[in-house]
Design an enzyme around this catalytic site. Structure first.
Site, mmCIF file in Angstrom:
data_model
loop_
_atom_site.group_PDB
_atom_site.id
_atom_site.type_symbol
_atom_site.label_atom_id
_atom_site.label_comp_id
_atom_site.label_asym_id
_atom_site.label_seq_id
_atom_site.Cartn_x
_atom_site.Cartn_y
_atom_site.Cartn_z
ATOM 1 N N ARG A 37 -8.580 0.447 -13.182
ATOM 2 C CA ARG A 37 -9.466 -0.643 -13.607
ATOM 3 C C ARG A 37 -8.772 -1.587 -14.592
ATOM 4 N NH1 ARG A 37 -13.178 -1.130 -10.783
ATOM 5 N NH2 ARG A 37 -13.820 0.655 -9.574
ATOM 6 N N HIS A 67 2.274 1.870 -8.744
ATOM 7 C CA HIS A 67 1.273 0.984 -8.134
ATOM 8 C C HIS A 67 0.511 0.287 -9.255
ATOM 9 C CE1 HIS A 67 -1.895 -0.582 -5.644
ATOM 10 N NE2 HIS A 67 -1.552 0.104 -4.567
ATOM 11 N N TYR A 70 -5.403 -1.880 -8.945
ATOM 12 C CA TYR A 70 -5.831 -2.688 -7.793
ATOM 13 C C TYR A 70 -6.913 -3.705 -8.155
ATOM 14 C CZ TYR A 70 -9.040 1.317 -7.595
ATOM 15 O OH TYR A 70 -9.914 2.304 -7.926
ATOM 16 N N HIS A 107 -1.150 -5.483 -4.968
ATOM 17 C CA HIS A 107 -1.933 -6.195 -3.960
ATOM 18 C C HIS A 107 -1.842 -7.680 -4.286
ATOM 19 C CE1 HIS A 107 -4.673 -2.410 -3.309
ATOM 20 N NE2 HIS A 107 -3.403 -2.186 -3.049
ATOM 21 N N GLU A 142 2.115 -5.642 -1.061
ATOM 22 C CA GLU A 142 1.537 -4.721 -0.079
ATOM 23 C C GLU A 142 0.838 -5.501 1.026
ATOM 24 O OE1 GLU A 142 -0.763 -1.492 -1.712
ATOM 25 O OE2 GLU A 142 -1.324 -0.756 0.278
ATOM 26 N N ASP A 176 1.499 -0.851 4.602
ATOM 27 C CA ASP A 176 0.467 0.192 4.619
ATOM 28 C C ASP A 176 -0.048 0.318 6.053
ATOM 29 O OD1 ASP A 176 -2.206 1.371 4.501
ATOM 30 O OD2 ASP A 176 -2.010 1.243 2.323
ATOM 31 N N HIS A 179 -3.723 -0.435 6.530
ATOM 32 C CA HIS A 179 -4.014 -1.858 6.333
ATOM 33 C C HIS A 179 -3.554 -2.705 7.522
ATOM 34 C CE1 HIS A 179 -3.982 -1.297 1.650
ATOM 35 N NE2 HIS A 179 -4.867 -0.543 2.250
ATOM 36 N N HIS A 211 3.271 2.937 3.092
ATOM 37 C CA HIS A 211 2.088 3.730 2.749
ATOM 38 C C HIS A 211 1.593 4.319 4.052
ATOM 39 C CE1 HIS A 211 0.878 1.511 -1.224
ATOM 40 N NE2 HIS A 211 1.767 2.470 -1.421
ATOM 41 N N ASP A 224 -10.176 -1.378 5.640
ATOM 42 C CA ASP A 224 -9.449 -0.662 4.589
ATOM 43 C C ASP A 224 -10.158 0.584 4.068
ATOM 44 O OD1 ASP A 224 -7.772 0.230 2.610
ATOM 45 O OD2 ASP A 224 -7.878 -1.580 1.387
ATOM 46 N N HIS A 226 -9.081 4.589 4.089
ATOM 47 C CA HIS A 226 -8.034 5.522 4.504
ATOM 48 C C HIS A 226 -8.635 6.826 5.023
ATOM 49 C CE1 HIS A 226 -5.130 3.519 1.372
ATOM 50 N NE2 HIS A 226 -5.756 2.651 2.132
ATOM 51 N N GLU A 256 -1.452 8.136 0.940
ATOM 52 C CA GLU A 256 -2.598 7.755 0.089
ATOM 53 C C GLU A 256 -3.870 8.160 0.824
ATOM 54 O OE1 GLU A 256 -1.766 3.472 0.240
ATOM 55 O OE2 GLU A 256 -1.465 3.578 -1.925
HETATM 56 ZN ZN ZN Z 1 -6.011 0.732 1.241
HETATM 57 FE FE FE Z 2 -1.754 1.263 0.301
HETATM 58 FE FE FE Z 3 -2.456 -0.350 -2.539
#
Ligand code: ZN
Ligand code: FE
Ligand code: FE
Length: 277
Positions: A37, A67, A70, A107, A142, A176, A179, A211, A224, A226, A256
């Site tokens: 966050r 990473h 996000y 991202h 990404e 990814d 994605h 990913h 999106d 996973h 992930e």
């Molecule tokens: Zn994702």
């Molecule tokens: Fe990813």
């Molecule tokens: Fe990501």
């Protein structure tokens, strides 16, 4: 050798993550640089880094992948939100120099109602501020599923960002699998075609990490979500082709998937059993 790891919690430090990776037969890992966050990052301990360096050297680790949170959005219409994202990434990259020569993924952002062109230009402007000639970290854009107004839903959008950035020798791409499949690149039925397209548009030399995630949703759903390897719409057979593809097989792969450590261990075991040296 298959270079593979999974996403781990960074709460107990670098050496702990390296040990966890070893315990599941991985030789790399991914982690969030701070609470996803946003918020402040934990202090880095020199002792932890020293122990980490020793472990990764003794166990022949490949590059690790940090990473970015996000929730940052460096192409937000709101200047404060943009600045927060830029400051976060600058701070992350400074901290990355404690573990030099690794990878940092983010991202690209969501343009919301500004349109793709405005969004891309804001990302370029931000990266021109963030990247420094002396940094040893490669920053990865990404590939995104294209949910909402996400930028990075096509190879063309990623290429446009790279082309606009002055220090773009510091940039790479993290692909990814969930994605790109959700974005409409058919890695199940036409992996060669997708990789040729990537090469044509961006250049495969920019591809630095994968990913590896299955998808809960069908092809081109722009969702999106996973899924565990083999339980989603991509399926194990496609992943076996992906990890063994001559253009991909030497890259680091990061899981992930929705798993705890034992689930990751199991996925790594299955993928390794299906990897041809
Ligand atoms: Zn994702
Ligand atoms: Fe990813
Ligand atoms: Fe990501």
């Amino acid at each position: 050798m298959l270079n593979i790891g999974c996403h781990l919690s960074a709460s107990k430090g670098y050496a702990h993550m390296a040990k966890e990776a070893i315990s599941i037969n991985a030789n790399t890992f991914q982690f969030f640089t701070r609470n996803p966050r946003g918020g402040t990052a934990k202090d880095i301990s020199e002792k932890d880094i020293e122990e980490f360096n020793k472990i990764v050297k003794e166990n022949n680790f490949t590059k690790i992948l940090a990473h970015a949170p996000y929730t940052i959005n460096i192409c937000s219409a709101n200047e404060d939100t943009r600045k927060f994202g830029i400051d976060t990434m600058k701070d992350d990259l400074q901290r990355m120099e404690y573990t030099p020569n690794n990878l940092y993924n983010f991202h690209p952002g969501s343009h919301v109602n500004q349109g793709v062109e405005v969004g891309i230009n804001l990302i370029i402007e931000a990266l021109n501020d963030i990247l420094k000639p002396e940094q040893t970290t490669t920053v990865l854009l990404e590939t995104m599923a294209g949910k909402g107004s996400e930028i990075g839903r096509s190879f063309e959008e990623i290429k446009q960002i790279i082309d606009g950035v002055k220090l773009n020798e510091k940039l790479g791409v993290c692909l990814d699998t969930c994605h790109v499949y959700d974005a409409g690149y058919d890695i199940v039925n036409d992996l060669d075609g997708v990789l040729n397209k990537f090469d044509e548009v961006i250049g495969l030399d920019r591809l630095k990490a994968i990913h590896i995630n299955d998808s809960k949703n069908p092809f081109s759903s722009h969702k999106d979500r996973h899924e565990k390897i083999g339980d989603g719409s991509i399926g194990l057979e496609a992943f076996v082709r992906i990890i063994n593809h001559p253009k991909l097989k030497d890259l680091p792969f990061f899981l992930e998937t929705p798993n705890e450590l034992d689930g990751y261990a199991n996925e790594i075991k299955i993928l390794k059993e299906n990897y041809k040296e």
